[in-house]
Write an enzyme that holds these catalytic residues in place. Structure first.
Site, mmCIF file in Angstrom:
data_model
loop_
_atom_site.group_PDB
_atom_site.id
_atom_site.type_symbol
_atom_site.label_atom_id
_atom_site.label_comp_id
_atom_site.label_asym_id
_atom_site.label_seq_id
_atom_site.Cartn_x
_atom_site.Cartn_y
_atom_site.Cartn_z
ATOM 1 N N ARG A 285 0.827 -1.213 0.000
ATOM 2 C CA ARG A 285 0.000 0.000 0.000
ATOM 3 C C ARG A 285 0.858 1.259 0.000
ATOM 4 N NH1 ARG A 285 0.553 3.621 2.960
ATOM 5 N NH2 ARG A 285 0.256 2.453 4.864
ATOM 6 N N GLU B 214 3.706 9.687 8.181
ATOM 7 C CA GLU B 214 2.549 10.554 7.853
ATOM 8 C C GLU B 214 1.988 11.196 9.118
ATOM 9 O OE1 GLU B 214 1.246 11.155 4.853
ATOM 10 O OE2 GLU B 214 1.950 9.518 3.559
HETATM 11 P P1 TGC Z 1 1.260 25.042 10.849
HETATM 12 O O1 TGC Z 1 1.718 26.409 11.223
HETATM 13 O O2 TGC Z 1 0.147 24.404 11.626
HETATM 14 O O3 TGC Z 1 0.848 25.000 9.316
HETATM 15 C C1 TGC Z 1 1.647 25.605 8.294
HETATM 16 C C2 TGC Z 1 0.734 25.937 7.135
HETATM 17 O O4 TGC Z 1 0.186 24.741 6.601
HETATM 18 C C3 TGC Z 1 -1.246 24.741 6.705
HETATM 19 N N1 TGC Z 1 -1.634 23.363 7.045
HETATM 20 C C4 TGC Z 1 -2.166 22.530 6.158
HETATM 21 N N2 TGC Z 1 -2.512 22.704 4.876
HETATM 22 C C5 TGC Z 1 -3.023 21.651 4.229
HETATM 23 N N3 TGC Z 1 -3.195 20.455 4.803
HETATM 24 C C6 TGC Z 1 -2.837 20.215 6.100
HETATM 25 N N4 TGC Z 1 -2.980 19.010 6.644
HETATM 26 C C7 TGC Z 1 -2.312 21.301 6.842
HETATM 27 N N5 TGC Z 1 -1.856 21.450 8.101
HETATM 28 C C8 TGC Z 1 -1.453 22.728 8.208
HETATM 29 C C9 TGC Z 1 -1.550 25.738 7.802
HETATM 30 O O5 TGC Z 1 -2.834 26.252 7.663
HETATM 31 C C10 TGC Z 1 -0.472 26.761 7.557
HETATM 32 O O6 TGC Z 1 -0.850 27.545 6.436
HETATM 33 P P2 TGC Z 1 -0.480 29.115 6.376
HETATM 34 O O7 TGC Z 1 -1.065 29.559 5.085
HETATM 35 O O8 TGC Z 1 -1.119 29.726 7.599
HETATM 36 O O9 TGC Z 1 1.016 29.180 6.417
HETATM 37 O O10 TGC Z 1 2.551 24.095 10.820
HETATM 38 P P3 TGC Z 1 3.493 23.601 12.002
HETATM 39 O O11 TGC Z 1 4.899 23.902 11.583
HETATM 40 O O12 TGC Z 1 3.035 24.120 13.346
HETATM 41 O O13 TGC Z 1 3.301 22.009 11.936
HETATM 42 C C11 TGC Z 1 2.067 21.429 12.115
HETATM 43 C C12 TGC Z 1 2.131 19.894 12.078
HETATM 44 C C13 TGC Z 1 3.019 19.395 13.220
HETATM 45 C C14 TGC Z 1 0.736 19.391 12.302
HETATM 46 C C15 TGC Z 1 2.638 19.366 10.737
HETATM 47 O O14 TGC Z 1 3.809 19.930 10.375
HETATM 48 C C16 TGC Z 1 2.660 17.877 10.638
HETATM 49 O O15 TGC Z 1 1.673 17.309 10.155
HETATM 50 N N6 TGC Z 1 3.758 17.133 11.062
HETATM 51 C C17 TGC Z 1 3.883 15.712 10.789
HETATM 52 C C18 TGC Z 1 4.874 15.509 9.651
HETATM 53 C C19 TGC Z 1 4.439 14.429 8.713
HETATM 54 O O16 TGC Z 1 3.325 13.958 8.702
HETATM 55 N N7 TGC Z 1 5.368 14.043 7.847
HETATM 56 C C20 TGC Z 1 5.057 13.057 6.853
HETATM 57 C C21 TGC Z 1 6.200 12.902 5.878
HETATM 58 S S1 TGC Z 1 5.748 11.998 4.440
HETATM 59 C C22 TGC Z 1 5.589 10.416 4.971
HETATM 60 O O17 TGC Z 1 5.679 10.081 6.108
HETATM 61 C C23 TGC Z 1 5.300 9.449 3.912
HETATM 62 S S2 TGC Z 1 5.146 7.835 4.453
HETATM 63 C C24 TGC Z 1 4.566 7.228 3.029
HETATM 64 C C25 TGC Z 1 4.290 5.790 2.988
HETATM 65 O O18 TGC Z 1 5.254 4.984 2.857
HETATM 66 O O19 TGC Z 1 3.072 5.447 2.945
HETATM 67 P P1 FAD Z 2 10.369 12.705 15.594
HETATM 68 O O1 FAD Z 2 9.713 13.872 14.950
HETATM 69 O O2 FAD Z 2 11.775 12.867 16.033
HETATM 70 O O3 FAD Z 2 9.474 12.260 16.842
HETATM 71 C C1 FAD Z 2 9.980 11.392 17.870
HETATM 72 C C2 FAD Z 2 8.904 11.294 18.965
HETATM 73 O O4 FAD Z 2 8.638 12.609 19.503
HETATM 74 C C3 FAD Z 2 7.568 10.756 18.434
HETATM 75 O O5 FAD Z 2 6.991 9.910 19.398
HETATM 76 C C4 FAD Z 2 6.718 12.018 18.282
HETATM 77 O O6 FAD Z 2 5.313 11.762 18.438
HETATM 78 C C5 FAD Z 2 7.254 12.871 19.452
HETATM 79 N N1 FAD Z 2 7.039 14.304 19.189
HETATM 80 C C6 FAD Z 2 7.635 15.089 18.239
HETATM 81 N N2 FAD Z 2 7.147 16.345 18.311
HETATM 82 C C7 FAD Z 2 6.226 16.350 19.289
HETATM 83 C C8 FAD Z 2 5.358 17.340 19.828
HETATM 84 N N3 FAD Z 2 5.332 18.609 19.348
HETATM 85 N N4 FAD Z 2 4.546 17.001 20.846
HETATM 86 C C9 FAD Z 2 4.528 15.722 21.338
HETATM 87 N N5 FAD Z 2 5.319 14.733 20.869
HETATM 88 C C10 FAD Z 2 6.155 15.052 19.842
HETATM 89 N N6 FAD Z 2 8.979 10.744 5.149
HETATM 90 C C11 FAD Z 2 8.910 11.303 3.924
HETATM 91 O O7 FAD Z 2 9.070 12.513 3.772
HETATM 92 N N7 FAD Z 2 8.648 10.537 2.823
HETATM 93 C C12 FAD Z 2 8.476 9.212 2.901
HETATM 94 O O8 FAD Z 2 8.223 8.558 1.876
HETATM 95 C C13 FAD Z 2 8.577 8.585 4.182
HETATM 96 N N8 FAD Z 2 8.477 7.219 4.280
HETATM 97 C C14 FAD Z 2 8.707 6.633 5.495
HETATM 98 C C15 FAD Z 2 8.771 5.240 5.559
HETATM 99 C C16 FAD Z 2 9.036 4.615 6.773
HETATM 100 C C17 FAD Z 2 9.161 3.123 6.829
HETATM 101 C C18 FAD Z 2 9.174 5.386 7.951
HETATM 102 C C19 FAD Z 2 9.402 4.735 9.284
HETATM 103 C C20 FAD Z 2 9.129 6.769 7.886
HETATM 104 C C21 FAD Z 2 8.908 7.411 6.660
HETATM 105 N N9 FAD Z 2 8.926 8.807 6.533
HETATM 106 C C22 FAD Z 2 8.825 9.403 5.314
HETATM 107 C C23 FAD Z 2 9.268 9.638 7.692
HETATM 108 C C24 FAD Z 2 8.112 9.864 8.672
HETATM 109 O O9 FAD Z 2 7.169 10.746 8.161
HETATM 110 C C25 FAD Z 2 8.701 10.378 9.995
HETATM 111 O O10 FAD Z 2 9.386 9.281 10.575
HETATM 112 C C26 FAD Z 2 7.639 10.903 10.930
HETATM 113 O O11 FAD Z 2 7.069 12.105 10.428
HETATM 114 C C27 FAD Z 2 8.177 11.169 12.356
HETATM 115 O O12 FAD Z 2 9.397 11.846 12.304
HETATM 116 P P2 FAD Z 2 10.668 11.299 13.149
HETATM 117 O O13 FAD Z 2 10.813 9.862 12.837
HETATM 118 O O14 FAD Z 2 11.802 12.218 12.848
HETATM 119 O O15 FAD Z 2 10.246 11.413 14.663
#
Ligand code: TGC
Ligand code: FAD
Length: 402
Positions: free
Chosen positions: A97, A371
């Site tokens: 997936r 994510e």
């Molecule tokens: P914050 O100040 O809240 O937001 C910045 C700007 O972004 C807007 N925004 C969004 N827009 C669209 N969709 C969303 N879900 C949005 N969330 C926020 C927001 O309105 C703002 O816009 P503007 O115009 O005011 O500038 O941002 P923050 O720096 O405080 O961070 C918020 C937080 C922690 C929720 C966010 O950064 C977050 O979701 N962190 C988690 C990171 C994450 O999910 N990384 C994923 C990496 S990719 C991945 O993991 C792929 S795995 C793929 C796989 O193998 O399936």
């Molecule tokens: P950290 O951000 O260092 O977090 C460590 C711990 O601290 C977590 O328990 C978290 O919940 C906690 N924490 C952090 N901030 C806070 C807060 N403000 N308040 C409370 N708790 C907090 N990323 C991509 O961009 N593209 C990809 O394709 C992708 N694929 C991935 C595939 C795999 C198999 C894995 C494991 C990860 C992948 N990622 C990808 C990365 C993934 O999105 C990150 O691992 C994830 O967003 C968490 O970041 P981190 O691992 O650096 O943890």
């Protein structure tokens, strides 16, 4: 793995709410998975290899960009069909997936939504068939949950830009033809760039040693003065909201996918409990086994309806980021709990590769982290209902408190 006997649970007759097309998409994917993937997935998981020969088939069942319009080579399906496809793939393996949801939501989606017409025509049709594979670079070694602090950056150099930095934990990176990379310009604003394999200074080393998501390839993206033509910058949107909006689409697919993993664990535990006898009776006759199964089907049924409702809202363009965040968090959480309980019902057999439960459990440890971690999603809901961001690096603005 034993023969794939999966029968999907539908306790509240949710099928009656699906269209004929949605059921056809789902059933086609299920049949393809049973025939092509179930027999080989354990071997790939054990060897930690991604079954690349499946890419063409994934394209044929519509798993790459299901909602991308036909004019760009996609099948033009609705969001619920996208969800059902992800459900069927993760019912078999989260890594399968992952490959499809990254390609769809994190590569094709940004090119479709924020790309130029030339970029759409150049990349989308080939991504839809699997001829081109893509990956998405947001996370960095020092910036995971807080992607806004990224340091990967580019500088203007005439008709191209010079890109430097590193991304880590990137699904599909080792074999991707293109990478949608998020990087800061000289003013610190985030943009998406399409970086192509073969550009000088760009490399994608594979990451090894994962105990989870072993049938998915994960790697780094390294940029050492990479010359990227300006024509490869996505012109339609900049700022952190651009990559986060792609995550909305991917998190939606993950919510459906995790539900698939949960249903597979439940289905195996139910079947096993009726066949396995102890103390002269099937273990399904014990009240404590029934309690486990009853709680599993209750959580699955609740999640099915939560997920379907968000699918309806997304098809109407009304689903919010926070609603999607809630179903990602909920469904991964229930899937992990169901996996653990299902494993116990199988006793010692539950730890073997004759059943997929242990593999699902290990995979879901990645899914609960990527994510957005479970805790980050709790805080997204908290922010939505209180109006106060717990992520603020400064004093909260109490005038916004709800
Ligand atoms: P914050 O100040 O809240 O937001 C910045 C700007 O972004 C807007 N925004 C969004 N827009 C669209 N969709 C969303 N879900 C949005 N969330 C926020 C927001 O309105 C703002 O816009 P503007 O115009 O005011 O500038 O941002 P923050 O720096 O405080 O961070 C918020 C937080 C922690 C929720 C966010 O950064 C977050 O979701 N962190 C988690 C990171 C994450 O999910 N990384 C994923 C990496 S990719 C991945 O993991 C792929 S795995 C793929 C796989 O193998 O399936
Ligand atoms: P950290 O951000 O260092 O977090 C460590 C711990 O601290 C977590 O328990 C978290 O919940 C906690 N924490 C952090 N901030 C806070 C807060 N403000 N308040 C409370 N708790 C907090 N990323 C991509 O961009 N593209 C990809 O394709 C992708 N694929 C991935 C595939 C795999 C198999 C894995 C494991 C990860 C992948 N990622 C990808 C990365 C993934 O999105 C990150 O691992 C994830 O967003 C968490 O970041 P981190 O691992 O650096 O943890």
């Amino acid at each position: 793995m034993a023969t794939d006997l999966y029968v999907h649970p539908d306790y509240l007759l949710m099928d009656e709410l699906l269209t004929e097309e949605q059921k056809l998409v789902r059933d086609t994917a299920r049949a393809w998975v049973k025939k092509e993937v179930s027999p080989i997935i354990e071997e790939h998981y054990e060897k930690a290899t991604f079954p690349q020969h499946l890419l063409k088939g994934l394209g044929e069942i519509g798993a790459f960009g299901p909602y991308i319009p036909e004019q760009y080579g996609g099948p033009g399906l609705d969001q619920i069909s996208y969800g059902l496809l992800m459900q069927e793939l993760e019912r078999c393996d989260s890594g399968l997936r992952s490959t499809a949801s990254v390609q769809s939501s994190l590569v094709m989606y940004p090119i479709w939504k924020y790309g130029s017409e030339e970029q759409r025509m150049k990349y989308l049709p080939k991504l839809a068939t699997g001829e081109f594979m893509g990956c998405f670079g947001l996370t960095e070694p020092d910036h995971g949950s807080d992607p806004g602090s990224m340091i990967t950056n580019f500088k203007d150099a005439g008709d191209h830009v010079i890109l430097n930095g590193a991304k880590m934990w990137i699904s599909n990176a080792p074999f991707a033809d293109i990478a949608v990379v998020w990087a800061k310009d000289e003013t610190g604003r985030i943009h998406g760039l399409v970086v192509e394999r073969g550009m000088e200074g760009f490399s994608t080393p594979e990451m090894h040693g994962k105990h989870s998501l072993r049938a998915s390839a994960t790697g780094e993206l390294l940029f050492d003065n990479v010359k990227v033509p300006k024509a490869n910058i996505l012109p339609g949107r900049s700022g952190l909201g651009a990559p986060l909006s792609c995550l909305d689409s991917a998190r939606f697919g993950i919510a459906w996918g995790a539900l698939g993993a949960a249903m597979d664990c439940y289905d195996q535990a139910l079947r096993y409990s009726k066949e396995r006898k102890q103390f002269g009776v099937p273990i399904a006759a014990f009240q404590l086994t029934q309690k486990k199964l009853a709680e599993m089907i209750t959580e699955i049924t609740k999640a099915q309806f939560l997920t379907l409702r968000v699918g309806q809202l997304r098809d109407q363009g009304r689903a919010t980021s926070s609603q999607i965040s809630m179903i990602k968090r909920n469904n991964v959480d229930i899937a992990l709990n169901i996996g653990r309980e299902a494993r116990q019902i199988l006793g010692a057999m539950g730890i073997t590769n004759e059943y997929s439960i242990m593999r699902h459990m290990a995979n879901l440890e990645s899914v609960v982290t990527y994510e957005g971690t479970h805790d980050i999603h709790l805080l997204i809901t908290g922010m939505d209902i209180t109006g106060i961001s717990a992520f603020s690096r400064t004093e909260p603005d109490l005038s916004k408190m709800k």
